[in-house]
Design an enzyme around this catalytic site. Structure first.
Site, PDB file in Angstrom:
ATOM      1  N   GLU A  67      18.965  62.179  84.352  1.00  0.00           N
ATOM      2  CA  GLU A  67      19.495  61.491  85.523  1.00  0.00           C
ATOM      3  C   GLU A  67      18.364  61.099  86.465  1.00  0.00           C
ATOM      4  O   GLU A  67      18.355  60.003  87.026  1.00  0.00           O
ATOM      5  CB  GLU A  67      20.529  62.396  86.215  1.00  0.00           C
ATOM      6  CG  GLU A  67      21.213  61.786  87.403  1.00  0.00           C
ATOM      7  CD  GLU A  67      22.025  60.533  87.083  1.00  0.00           C
ATOM      8  OE1 GLU A  67      22.163  60.177  85.906  1.00  0.00           O
ATOM      9  OE2 GLU A  67      22.484  59.895  88.049  1.00  0.00           O
ATOM     10  N   HIS A  71      17.390  57.671  82.456  1.00  0.00           N
ATOM     11  CA  HIS A  71      17.336  57.383  81.021  1.00  0.00           C
ATOM     12  C   HIS A  71      18.108  58.494  80.327  1.00  0.00           C
ATOM     13  O   HIS A  71      17.717  59.660  80.418  1.00  0.00           O
ATOM     14  CB  HIS A  71      15.891  57.320  80.530  1.00  0.00           C
ATOM     15  CG  HIS A  71      15.772  56.665  79.195  1.00  0.00           C
ATOM     16  ND1 HIS A  71      16.112  55.345  78.988  1.00  0.00           N
ATOM     17  CD2 HIS A  71      15.368  57.139  77.995  1.00  0.00           C
ATOM     18  CE1 HIS A  71      15.921  55.047  77.718  1.00  0.00           C
ATOM     19  NE2 HIS A  71      15.474  56.108  77.093  1.00  0.00           N
ATOM     20  N   HIS A  72      19.187  58.134  79.656  1.00  0.00           N
ATOM     21  CA  HIS A  72      20.165  59.132  79.230  1.00  0.00           C
ATOM     22  C   HIS A  72      20.291  59.251  77.712  1.00  0.00           C
ATOM     23  O   HIS A  72      20.262  58.250  77.012  1.00  0.00           O
ATOM     24  CB  HIS A  72      21.523  58.788  79.841  1.00  0.00           C
ATOM     25  CG  HIS A  72      21.480  58.667  81.337  1.00  0.00           C
ATOM     26  ND1 HIS A  72      21.121  57.505  81.974  1.00  0.00           N
ATOM     27  CD2 HIS A  72      21.713  59.572  82.315  1.00  0.00           C
ATOM     28  CE1 HIS A  72      21.148  57.695  83.285  1.00  0.00           C
ATOM     29  NE2 HIS A  72      21.506  58.940  83.520  1.00  0.00           N
ATOM     30  N   HIS A  89      18.918  51.000  75.698  1.00  0.00           N
ATOM     31  CA  HIS A  89      19.905  49.915  75.650  1.00  0.00           C
ATOM     32  C   HIS A  89      19.300  48.611  76.140  1.00  0.00           C
ATOM     33  O   HIS A  89      19.601  47.542  75.615  1.00  0.00           O
ATOM     34  CB  HIS A  89      21.131  50.269  76.496  1.00  0.00           C
ATOM     35  CG  HIS A  89      21.572  51.698  76.334  1.00  0.00           C
ATOM     36  ND1 HIS A  89      22.042  52.475  77.353  1.00  0.00           N
ATOM     37  CD2 HIS A  89      21.565  52.499  75.228  1.00  0.00           C
ATOM     38  CE1 HIS A  89      22.328  53.693  76.901  1.00  0.00           C
ATOM     39  NE2 HIS A  89      22.041  53.729  75.615  1.00  0.00           N
ATOM     40  N   GLU A  90      18.476  48.762  77.149  1.00  0.00           N
ATOM     41  CA  GLU A  90      17.897  47.589  77.797  1.00  0.00           C
ATOM     42  C   GLU A  90      17.113  46.692  76.831  1.00  0.00           C
ATOM     43  O   GLU A  90      17.098  45.473  77.005  1.00  0.00           O
ATOM     44  CB  GLU A  90      16.990  48.070  78.932  1.00  0.00           C
ATOM     45  CG  GLU A  90      16.707  47.019  79.982  1.00  0.00           C
ATOM     46  CD  GLU A  90      15.798  47.564  81.080  1.00  0.00           C
ATOM     47  OE1 GLU A  90      16.114  48.636  81.638  1.00  0.00           O
ATOM     48  OE2 GLU A  90      14.783  46.913  81.364  1.00  0.00           O
ATOM     49  N   ASP A  98      11.956  56.417  75.610  1.00  0.00           N
ATOM     50  CA  ASP A  98      12.518  57.379  74.658  1.00  0.00           C
ATOM     51  C   ASP A  98      11.470  58.419  74.265  1.00  0.00           C
ATOM     52  O   ASP A  98      11.786  59.596  74.127  1.00  0.00           O
ATOM     53  CB  ASP A  98      13.047  56.643  73.420  1.00  0.00           C
ATOM     54  CG  ASP A  98      14.103  55.617  73.791  1.00  0.00           C
ATOM     55  OD1 ASP A  98      15.090  56.010  74.433  1.00  0.00           O
ATOM     56  OD2 ASP A  98      13.920  54.426  73.480  1.00  0.00           O
TER      57      ASP A  98
HETATM   58  N1  H2B Z   1      19.727  55.197  79.119  1.00  0.00           N
HETATM   59  C1  H2B Z   1      19.257  54.753  77.980  1.00  0.00           C
HETATM   60  N2  H2B Z   1      19.140  55.584  76.952  1.00  0.00           N
HETATM   61  N3  H2B Z   1      18.875  53.468  77.852  1.00  0.00           N
HETATM   62  C2  H2B Z   1      18.945  52.589  78.858  1.00  0.00           C
HETATM   63  O1  H2B Z   1      18.577  51.414  78.691  1.00  0.00           O
HETATM   64  C3  H2B Z   1      19.461  53.048  80.091  1.00  0.00           C
HETATM   65  C4  H2B Z   1      19.865  54.407  80.176  1.00  0.00           C
HETATM   66  N4  H2B Z   1      19.559  52.265  81.126  1.00  0.00           N
HETATM   67  N5  H2B Z   1      20.390  54.880  81.295  1.00  0.00           N
HETATM   68  C5  H2B Z   1      19.949  52.712  82.414  1.00  0.00           C
HETATM   69  C6  H2B Z   1      20.687  54.025  82.427  1.00  0.00           C
HETATM   70  C7  H2B Z   1      20.744  51.558  83.032  1.00  0.00           C
HETATM   71  O2  H2B Z   1      21.976  51.424  82.406  1.00  0.00           O
HETATM   72  C8  H2B Z   1      20.917  51.702  84.523  1.00  0.00           C
HETATM   73  C9  H2B Z   1      21.752  50.588  85.069  1.00  0.00           C
HETATM   74  O3  H2B Z   1      19.675  51.717  85.110  1.00  0.00           O
END
Ligand code: H2B
Length: 111
Positions: A67, A71-72, A89-90, A98
């Site tokens: 948090e 990055h989750h 994801h981005e 990662d």
């Molecule tokens: N976590 C992961 N694993 N990849 C991301 O690209 C990512 C995320 N983007 N956590 C963040 C949150 C994004 O969605 C927010 C809006 O910053």
């Protein structure tokens, strides 16, 4: 640096970029226990603990860290087992974010 595909810079904004083949090789050598996922540009590692309490404690620490870094992880838990998958994801793939999180997760797992 050679960047084959899936990378871009738009309107001067720095985008998070996928790791190059060379960066992946280096990262995976360093990150023991982490493996590439089949069919997806991601890495994963499975952790085993003494019991659910230990596993949940680990997950709590990772959650707070994730948090903070915004990055989750994607993860799955059954009793003393925690499977962690990391991808960005981005950029729809593996990035330095990662690698950094994997390093931190391994660090607090004591494994
Ligand atoms: N976590 C992961 N694993 N990849 C991301 O690209 C990512 C995320 N983007 N956590 C963040 C949150 C994004 O969605 C927010 C809006 O910053």
């Amino acid at each position: 640096m050679h960047r084959p595909q899936g990378v871009s810079r738009q309107r001067g904004m720095a985008m998070i970029e996928k790791l190059t083949a060379e960066e992946r090789a280096t990262a995976l050598k360093e990150l023991s226990g982490w493996n590439l996922v089949e069919g997806r540009d991601a890495i994963q590692r499975s952790f085993k603990f003494k019991n659910f309490n230990e596993a949940w404690g680990f997950m709590t620490r990772v959650a707070l860290m994730a948090e903070k870094a915004d990055h989750h992880p994607e993860w799955f838990n059954v009793y003393n087992r925690v499977d962690v998958l990391l991808s960005t994801h981005e950029c729809n793939g593996l990035s330095q974010r990662d690698v950094k999180l994997a390093r931190q997760i391994s660090g607090i797992s004591n494994q």
